[in-house]
Scaffold this motif. Sequence first.
Motif, mmCIF file in Angstrom:
data_model
loop_
_atom_site.group_PDB
_atom_site.id
_atom_site.type_symbol
_atom_site.label_atom_id
_atom_site.label_comp_id
_atom_site.label_asym_id
_atom_site.label_seq_id
_atom_site.Cartn_x
_atom_site.Cartn_y
_atom_site.Cartn_z
ATOM 1 N N LEU A 481 -17.446 27.216 -29.993
ATOM 2 C CA LEU A 481 -17.945 26.382 -31.489
ATOM 3 C C LEU A 481 -16.766 26.000 -32.030
ATOM 4 O O LEU A 481 -15.674 26.844 -32.191
ATOM 5 N N VAL A 482 -16.622 24.995 -32.519
ATOM 6 C CA VAL A 482 -15.349 24.302 -33.094
ATOM 7 C C VAL A 482 -15.713 23.761 -34.406
ATOM 8 O O VAL A 482 -16.569 23.040 -34.435
ATOM 9 N N SER A 483 -14.945 23.824 -35.459
ATOM 10 C CA SER A 483 -15.001 23.676 -36.835
ATOM 11 C C SER A 483 -13.719 23.319 -37.512
ATOM 12 O O SER A 483 -12.711 24.129 -37.160
ATOM 13 N N VAL A 507 -15.642 31.207 -32.260
ATOM 14 C CA VAL A 507 -15.330 29.864 -32.980
ATOM 15 C C VAL A 507 -14.041 29.688 -33.058
ATOM 16 O O VAL A 507 -13.082 30.412 -33.297
ATOM 17 N N LEU A 508 -13.757 28.296 -32.818
ATOM 18 C CA LEU A 508 -12.351 27.731 -32.810
ATOM 19 C C LEU A 508 -12.062 27.029 -34.121
ATOM 20 O O LEU A 508 -12.788 25.992 -34.347
ATOM 21 N N ILE A 523 -3.360 18.965 -30.523
ATOM 22 C CA ILE A 523 -2.997 18.976 -29.008
ATOM 23 C C ILE A 523 -3.631 20.624 -28.872
ATOM 24 O O ILE A 523 -4.409 20.853 -27.868
ATOM 25 N N CYS A 524 -3.517 21.473 -29.572
ATOM 26 C CA CYS A 524 -3.748 23.000 -29.573
ATOM 27 C C CYS A 524 -5.116 22.867 -29.454
ATOM 28 O O CYS A 524 -5.830 23.457 -28.436
ATOM 29 N N THR A 525 -6.227 22.433 -30.197
ATOM 30 C CA THR A 525 -7.645 22.271 -30.295
ATOM 31 C C THR A 525 -7.983 21.832 -28.863
ATOM 32 O O THR A 525 -8.892 22.413 -28.103
ATOM 33 N N VAL A 544 -6.872 29.810 -34.965
ATOM 34 C CA VAL A 544 -6.706 28.451 -35.771
ATOM 35 C C VAL A 544 -5.692 27.854 -35.314
ATOM 36 O O VAL A 544 -4.561 28.156 -34.899
ATOM 37 N N CYS A 545 -6.127 26.457 -35.122
ATOM 38 C CA CYS A 545 -5.279 25.488 -34.506
ATOM 39 C C CYS A 545 -4.950 24.457 -35.763
ATOM 40 O O CYS A 545 -5.707 24.175 -36.676
ATOM 41 N N PRO A 546 -3.525 23.851 -35.603
ATOM 42 C CA PRO A 546 -2.947 23.106 -36.610
ATOM 43 C C PRO A 546 -3.211 21.741 -36.031
ATOM 44 O O PRO A 546 -3.498 21.480 -34.727
ATOM 45 N N VAL A 547 -3.002 20.832 -36.812
ATOM 46 C CA VAL A 547 -2.948 19.412 -36.338
ATOM 47 C C VAL A 547 -1.486 18.944 -36.523
ATOM 48 O O VAL A 547 -0.482 19.677 -37.052
#
Length: 595
Positions: A481-483, A507-508, A523-525, A544-547
Amino acid sequence: MTGAAIRAAQYTILVIAAWFLFKSISDLAPYPLDRKLTKTAARSSCEDSSPFTAQDDEFSWESIVPSEELVWHECYSDRQCARLKVPLDYSNPDATSAAIAMIRVHSIVPHNSSDYRGPILINPGGPGGSGVDVVQTRGAEISTIVGPEFDVIGFDPRGISRSTPRVSFFESRSEREVWLRSPDNLYALSMNASADALPRAWAQGIIEGQLAGQRDDGSLRFINTDHTARDMLRIVQAHGREKLQYWGFSYGSILGATFAAMFPDNVERLVIDGVADSENYFATEWSNNLVDTEKTWGAFVDGCVAAGPQGCAFFSPTATELEANVVKIYASLRARPIPVRTNTSFGVVDYSMMRSVIFQSLYSPYAKFPVLAQALAELSAGNGTALFKMSERAAFKCGCDLSEFRFETVFDGGIAVRCNDGKRMPGSYEDVLEHYQNMSKLSSWADVWQSLRLACAAWPELPKNHFQGPFVANTSFPLLLVSTTADPVTPLAAAKKISQGFAGSVVLTQDSPGHCSISGPSICTQKYIREYFLKGTLPEPGTVCPVISSPFPSHDYGAAADAQAVLAPFAGDRELLEAVIELAKTFDFRFLGGL
């Protein structure tokens, strides 16, 4: 220099390079969605509930005869299309059939290769969004993310666009156009616009429900998420497989969760992105979607302040001042709407339009925030043209050949899905008023969200014996799951809630504003999503991935450099970066009255 220091320097260089690539692409195409406007959209973009209307060419969907076997035909220059025959009623599979329209980006890996990984089905949301349109226009970027080992397949859910029977409440395109073009149409009206806005919208919703019942050809009851989940299993089986690979966005998360709960042993890889609360949806409440909307709006306000006068056209020194300037524009438009005449159309910019445009912009910050800032700056000077263009629809043009429009995407199908899916709601105005008042206590954006339920107030008395939960299952492979941290309509809390029902799911989280992960370039996500599809690797819980940047121009490389070093760079990083940037700048969720 130590090895760790060298790696840190490499990561920093990579992210700085990513930033400059992002900046150059942004400068070249600040709003490239306009390139995708087509003749179909020009004929009636009011009916085009998806911004991804497939470009016209010589291909005709009528040339494909629906069949129980998958037969692919060349279409749209470099795609393949098919129409799969499925039962209209799965409780009586030998009776009338439906036909599901599909399109694919073929894997680069040959199907007879041991490296071929099968099809991934895509649903863009809505309900009512066209997967065919999305894969036709953005399939290449999606394929770049998931990898060349997969076919990327978009499908139009039953009742939607090119899948037949298609839902329609109106006897003609013109009749629908007249209804939707009304300046007080319930989907364009803020419930705070006037004292009678809510009761007028309720009355229009009653009419839509009545039209749906009166013009039902007998197929309406079978247009629901339950049957679409069964259709997906048929699509998988038509590929000679038994387990689903799927990436669903927004409402597509409800469809994905439904499939996982109904067919837990048929899950191979299942990503739901921009996760809605399925229980709340099937209760026909739509009451907890706006939990994080203020965070998304805050990202615009704070981002504009941080960007400075050169980075944000609507700049103010403080968030308080910027908010006050927005309130002034609201008051001005209430007192005196602004007439606008463009080269292609004309209309009036009023309070409702401004509320709607701002709300839609929250879905796609990287595509819309700089454009919105410019529009607000011009509005504050009395010029409404830029804001009007953000929601402008081309003039309606009648067509002599009605068969030419047989496969148009219209808003009727999305209403049918959500009203059929959900619990029957009380239809009285008093119930609608109470619901709106409760919603208004939770979010200041309730005025542009309330219309979602209204057509269901007088929905025909159709059976409600389809699957509506529970969303609990031990699936054959864990879900991903991604949010985002500030999604305007599918809050992070919903992803965490739904994850609890599916054993082993993770949950990512992507630390960005906007609707679904592809609304922001990370890129991380997308590496995590690729690794999940390709290797079955799940991120660690709590990841937790950044942008790579903010929606407004920025030069803060340091934090992004450290955060984007979660996964090691590889040879295809440049292509992946270009794909995520293109999606963030162009994937514009504009499904009429939906998620």
